[in-house]
Design a protein around this motif. Sequence first.
Motif, PDB file in Angstrom:
ATOM      1  N   GLY A  76       0.830  -1.275   0.206  1.00 19.53           N
ATOM      2  CA  GLY A  76       0.158  -0.417   0.480  1.00 19.53           C
ATOM      3  C   GLY A  76       1.161   1.661  -0.137  1.00 19.53           C
ATOM      4  O   GLY A  76       0.478   2.764  -0.572  1.00 19.53           O
ATOM      5  N   ALA A  77       2.351   0.949   0.709  1.00 20.37           N
ATOM      6  CA  ALA A  77       2.822   2.364   0.723  1.00 20.37           C
ATOM      7  C   ALA A  77       3.207   3.048  -0.513  1.00 20.37           C
ATOM      8  O   ALA A  77       3.991   3.787  -0.963  1.00 20.37           O
ATOM      9  CB  ALA A  77       4.359   2.122   1.120  1.00 20.37           C
ATOM     10  N   GLU A 104      -7.476   3.707  -2.748  1.00 22.00           N
ATOM     11  CA  GLU A 104      -7.874   3.022  -2.175  1.00 22.00           C
ATOM     12  C   GLU A 104      -7.106   1.823  -0.650  1.00 22.00           C
ATOM     13  O   GLU A 104      -7.397   1.407   0.132  1.00 22.00           O
ATOM     14  CB  GLU A 104      -8.676   2.239  -2.817  1.00 22.00           C
ATOM     15  N   THR A 105      -5.858   2.701  -0.578  1.00 22.21           N
ATOM     16  CA  THR A 105      -4.984   1.739   0.467  1.00 22.21           C
ATOM     17  C   THR A 105      -3.857   2.830   0.900  1.00 22.21           C
ATOM     18  O   THR A 105      -3.801   4.170   0.813  1.00 22.21           O
ATOM     19  CB  THR A 105      -3.841   0.635  -0.519  1.00 22.21           C
ATOM     20  N   GLN A 106      -2.995   2.541   1.745  1.00 21.42           N
ATOM     21  CA  GLN A 106      -1.998   3.261   2.736  1.00 21.42           C
ATOM     22  C   GLN A 106      -0.960   2.057   3.491  1.00 21.42           C
ATOM     23  O   GLN A 106      -0.619   1.677   2.714  1.00 21.42           O
ATOM     24  CB  GLN A 106      -2.739   4.075   3.407  1.00 21.42           C
ATOM     25  N   PHE A 110      -0.932  -3.905   3.367  1.00 26.06           N
ATOM     26  CA  PHE A 110      -0.803  -5.422   2.139  1.00 26.06           C
ATOM     27  C   PHE A 110      -1.380  -5.002   1.492  1.00 26.06           C
ATOM     28  O   PHE A 110      -2.302  -6.177   2.098  1.00 26.06           O
ATOM     29  CB  PHE A 110       0.094  -6.543   1.999  1.00 26.06           C
ATOM     30  N   TYR A 111      -2.146  -4.451   0.170  1.00 24.82           N
ATOM     31  CA  TYR A 111      -3.793  -4.396  -0.271  1.00 24.82           C
ATOM     32  C   TYR A 111      -3.719  -5.591  -1.352  1.00 24.82           C
ATOM     33  O   TYR A 111      -2.912  -6.078  -2.584  1.00 24.82           O
ATOM     34  CB  TYR A 111      -3.673  -2.901  -1.163  1.00 24.82           C
ATOM     35  N   VAL A 146      -2.721  -6.833   5.993  1.00 26.36           N
ATOM     36  CA  VAL A 146      -3.444  -7.553   4.510  1.00 26.36           C
ATOM     37  C   VAL A 146      -4.606  -6.259   4.461  1.00 26.36           C
ATOM     38  O   VAL A 146      -5.550  -6.799   5.553  1.00 26.36           O
ATOM     39  CB  VAL A 146      -3.777  -8.964   4.190  1.00 26.36           C
ATOM     40  N   GLY A 147      -5.076  -5.534   3.971  1.00 31.18           N
ATOM     41  CA  GLY A 147      -5.640  -4.728   3.929  1.00 31.18           C
ATOM     42  C   GLY A 147      -6.508  -4.819   2.199  1.00 31.18           C
ATOM     43  O   GLY A 147      -6.167  -5.679   1.019  1.00 31.18           O
ATOM     44  N   LEU A 148      -7.767  -4.766   2.470  1.00 34.09           N
ATOM     45  CA  LEU A 148      -8.805  -4.629   0.569  1.00 34.09           C
ATOM     46  C   LEU A 148     -10.356  -3.839   1.033  1.00 34.09           C
ATOM     47  O   LEU A 148     -10.365  -3.174   2.512  1.00 34.09           O
ATOM     48  CB  LEU A 148      -9.494  -6.321   0.678  1.00 34.09           C
TER      49      LEU A 148
END
Length: 188
Positions: A76-77, A104-106, A110-111, A146-148
């Motif tokens: 995401g970075a 949508e992430t940052q 980990f997106y 972990v993102g979504l």
Amino acid sequence: MIRKAKISDAKAVAPLIIRAMGELAYKFSNTNNHGATIKLFEHFFKEANNQYSFENTLVYTNENDEVLGSINAYNGAKLIELRTNFLTYLSLHCGLENFIPEPETQAGEFYLDTISVNPTSQGKGIGKQLIDAGINWAAELGHTKVGLLVETNNDKALKLYQNKGFEISDEKQFIGGSYHHMIYHIAA
């Protein structure tokens, strides 16, 4: 079998990316033309250093190495860096000048950007295996989260991710839609 994607997977993966994105894919291509939208995502899948690159994709294949599903994910970075070529291309070739989607992430996650299974192969656990592969990929790279995003009206997907251990972190607006931002915490 799950493996790293290859450039030659473009024709199989581009429709999966579009399937996962739904309307968003057509907002990016700035057309309702499916063929033009497929070409856009095939182009970027084959290119390095962007969100939809083969470099950021794992595929699920059958015994004949046919792609049945895919997952696209990244740090995401690196969102702004990975978006730059894509947004420049959209401005020059798709008429989307001054188009700057919300992040949508940052950094710090980990997106999992797109996860999709071919409709003829759904219901066989492929999506769950791809989610697990995405989590394992994140862990291998040293990530702890972990993102979504899941559309707020997609109860089926929400339940799937909750069953896999994701929790709703907050709500995000993204290109006119409302989404649950979900997080999975990787055990140390």
